[in-house]
Design a protein around this motif. Structure first.
Motif, PDB file in Angstrom:
ATOM      1  N   TRP A  36      44.569  62.547  41.509  1.00 30.06           N
ATOM      2  CA  TRP A  36      44.017  61.495  41.995  1.00 30.06           C
ATOM      3  C   TRP A  36      45.051  60.502  41.754  1.00 30.06           C
ATOM      4  CZ3 TRP A  36      40.407  61.255  45.673  1.00 30.06           C
ATOM      5  CH2 TRP A  36      39.335  62.181  45.947  1.00 30.06           C
ATOM      6  N   ARG A  38      46.006  56.006  42.943  1.00 25.88           N
ATOM      7  CA  ARG A  38      45.424  54.877  43.575  1.00 25.88           C
ATOM      8  C   ARG A  38      46.609  53.829  43.855  1.00 25.88           C
ATOM      9  NH1 ARG A  38      41.776  52.586  38.668  1.00 25.88           N
ATOM     10  NH2 ARG A  38      43.770  51.766  37.335  1.00 25.88           N
ATOM     11  N   ARG A  45      51.860  53.001  44.037  1.00 25.52           N
ATOM     12  CA  ARG A  45      50.901  54.179  43.944  1.00 25.52           C
ATOM     13  C   ARG A  45      50.965  54.455  42.497  1.00 25.52           C
ATOM     14  NH1 ARG A  45      50.294  58.411  48.339  1.00 25.52           N
ATOM     15  NH2 ARG A  45      50.071  56.460  49.715  1.00 25.52           N
ATOM     16  N   ASP A  88      39.851  48.233  39.146  1.00 23.14           N
ATOM     17  CA  ASP A  88      39.968  49.739  39.679  1.00 23.14           C
ATOM     18  C   ASP A  88      39.907  49.655  41.510  1.00 23.14           C
ATOM     19  OD1 ASP A  88      37.802  50.340  37.379  1.00 23.14           O
ATOM     20  OD2 ASP A  88      39.816  50.826  37.280  1.00 23.14           O
ATOM     21  N   ALA A  90      41.221  49.779  44.728  1.00 22.09           N
ATOM     22  CA  ALA A  90      42.428  50.185  45.458  1.00 22.09           C
ATOM     23  C   ALA A  90      42.130  51.483  46.372  1.00 22.09           C
ATOM     24  CB  ALA A  90      43.230  50.994  44.199  1.00 22.09           C
ATOM     25  N   TYR A  92      42.180  55.079  47.109  1.00 22.19           N
ATOM     26  CA  TYR A  92      42.576  56.452  46.041  1.00 22.19           C
ATOM     27  C   TYR A  92      43.102  57.491  46.961  1.00 22.19           C
ATOM     28  CZ  TYR A  92      40.543  54.089  42.031  1.00 22.19           C
ATOM     29  OH  TYR A  92      40.357  52.805  41.112  1.00 22.19           O
ATOM     30  N   TYR A  93      43.872  58.181  46.520  1.00 18.89           N
ATOM     31  CA  TYR A  93      44.443  59.426  47.410  1.00 18.89           C
ATOM     32  C   TYR A  93      44.309  60.675  46.523  1.00 18.89           C
ATOM     33  CZ  TYR A  93      46.860  55.756  50.288  1.00 18.89           C
ATOM     34  OH  TYR A  93      46.862  54.676  50.964  1.00 18.89           O
ATOM     35  N   GLY A 111      43.473  59.109  51.969  1.00 21.66           N
ATOM     36  CA  GLY A 111      42.978  57.940  51.165  1.00 21.66           C
ATOM     37  C   GLY A 111      41.741  57.467  51.520  1.00 21.66           C
ATOM     38  N   GLN A 113      38.987  54.059  50.353  1.00 19.97           N
ATOM     39  CA  GLN A 113      38.953  52.789  49.693  1.00 19.97           C
ATOM     40  C   GLN A 113      37.906  52.774  48.775  1.00 19.97           C
ATOM     41  OE1 GLN A 113      40.989  49.899  50.317  1.00 19.97           O
ATOM     42  NE2 GLN A 113      39.903  49.004  48.480  1.00 19.97           N
TER      43      GLN A 113
END
Length: 118
Positions: A36, A38, A45, A88, A90, A92-93, A111, A113
């Motif tokens: 993971w 972000r 990133r 935190d 961001a 997230y991917y 991704g 949010q």
């Protein structure tokens, strides 16, 4: 090629929790590590957490608050996020890589949010 779909993002108050999910499909046999990442506005990133068959690792900023896990039967990786902080926030991917964390051969999800705000 690996196809990844994330879900579970949203708006949460500071101190709250969210669980992100990432479902993998396609050439999943080729995956060595899943992670993971972000990306916050105006920032690069960054890796949040990663998991292989035998180990996990975390960014210092999330240690003790976030937990990465995987369910091989469901081809799914989770990120449990507790005690969330505004920093935190961001996108997230999810990433699946056949070589190592951060190689150029990895596949990315679209991704999700995460917004931490009161």
């Amino acid at each position: 090629q690996v196809h990844l779909v994330e879900s579970g993002g949203g708006l949460v108050q500071p101190g709250g929790s969210l669980r992100l999910s990432c479902v993998a499909s396609g050439s999943i046999f080729s995956i060595y590590v899943m992670g993971w990442y972000r990306q916050a506005p105006g920032k690069q990133r960054e890796l949040v957490a990663a998991i292989t068959s035998g180990a996990t690792n975390y960014a210092d900023s999330v240690k003790g608050r976030f937990t990465i896990s995987r369910d091989n039967a469901k081809n799914t990786v989770y990120l449990q996020m507790n005690n969330l902080k505004p920093e935190d926030t961001a996108v997230y991917y999810c990433n699946a890589d056949p070589v190592r964390v951060g190689s150029s051969f990895g596949s990315w999800g679209q991704g999700t949010q995460v917004t931490v705000s009161s």
